[in-house]
Design a protein around this motif. Sequence first.
Motif, short mmCIF file in Angstrom:
data_model
loop_
_atom_site.label_atom_id
_atom_site.label_comp_id
_atom_site.label_asym_id
_atom_site.label_seq_id
_atom_site.Cartn_x
_atom_site.Cartn_y
_atom_site.Cartn_z
N ALA A 167 11.35 -4.01 5.33
CA ALA A 167 10.44 -4.60 4.34
C ALA A 167 9.42 -3.59 3.81
O ALA A 167 9.00 -3.67 2.65
N ALA A 168 9.02 -2.67 4.67
CA ALA A 168 7.91 -1.79 4.33
C ALA A 168 8.06 -1.01 3.02
O ALA A 168 7.15 -1.03 2.19
N PRO A 169 9.18 -0.31 2.82
CA PRO A 169 9.28 0.48 1.58
C PRO A 169 9.06 -0.37 0.33
O PRO A 169 8.29 0.01 -0.55
N GLY A 170 9.70 -1.52 0.27
CA GLY A 170 9.53 -2.38 -0.90
C GLY A 170 8.11 -2.87 -1.05
O GLY A 170 7.58 -2.94 -2.15
N HIS A 171 7.50 -3.19 0.07
CA HIS A 171 6.14 -3.71 -0.01
C HIS A 171 5.17 -2.63 -0.47
O HIS A 171 4.33 -2.87 -1.34
#
Lengths: 162, 162
Positions: free
Chosen positions: A114-118
Amino acid sequence: MEATRWLDEREDRAWRGYRRMRRLLDLELARELTQDAGLSEADYDVLSDLSETPHGRLRLRELADLMLWSRSRLSHHLTRMQQRGLVTREECADDARGSVVALTPAGRLAIESAAPGHVAAVRRHLIDLLTPAEIDALGALTHRVVDHLGARAPRPRHAPEA
Amino acid sequence: MEATRWLDEREDRAWRGYRRMRRLLDLELARELTQDAGLSEADYDVLSDLSETPHGRLRLRELADLMLWSRSRLSHHLTRMQQRGLVTREECADDARGSVVALTPAGRLAIESAAPGHVAAVRRHLIDLLTPAEIDALGALTHRVVDHLGARAPRPRHAPEA
DNA sequence: GGCGTTTCGATGACATGTCAACCAAGACGC
DNA sequence: GCGTCTTGGTTGACATGTCATCGAAACGCC
């Protein structure tokens, strides 16, 4: 009782802008997060804080303090996340009352996916819209307010009250 | 899929500061508001927006759009505020589906009593901690972000979706 | 006028957050 | 060791927010 010092035009603009930004940013970030990763912002924050610790583990109390959540809220939320397999509760070695929250492999996978997109969304809708000077100003100003509020936050034992 | 551009130190400081300030400010303002005026922030915002209109009246839909709330949320909330005598619902003359939300005398009294204290709190915990330059910067930056997000907010009729 | 579409608002089921009460266990004074 | 106080965490009742659905009325097209 003195006359109220209302906000002047510039102050009002800043205050209203802040509140509106707050709401819109929240809605958009939450929307993208659920859509892309199936996580709520609350889920994300829990997983994120856990993943930043050495072994993906924290005492429930520490995590609650870190997030500025009540223990009750965290406990309820963990129960739900636990049912989804994102975290587990472990007994605490040095304090038999306590429990330790731990990231499961699935939880780690979830936050890492999730982190990269967030982060990209945070950039797209906020950071990349600001000049370097504004970023520094925002950093300075928010930390000043946090320090000011933080001083009064963790109420002393018996809350003496003014 | 390109490499993620993570936040650098300054960006991270601004982003974390923003989120922490958001949370602390919310807690404190809400706490004072309930204590001093018996209102939640949601109550305050509803009353405040209503009191800024000519006759303390708004169509439910207009109020919802203004506040960036869903109609459902507003409808539920109004039901509760209505039971406390702060607002009433009236039939809408020109649209038989619609309903108009109106401030009651008690509602007007409530917002007028609460406002000075609330503004003072906003000053004490935020505005008065900032330099004039920071206030202007905050105004500029938040409005830029709002414009950016606002453009995509009111989804077109059939939500074409990318 | 009649018909399909959209909008307005209310509602009920469900998810989430808050608050007060509780139990168990550490901490502290003696 | 033993009372007492404090802390850590859970729980249940309740407040609040979200989502899908609904019926009524307005709109648009013919």
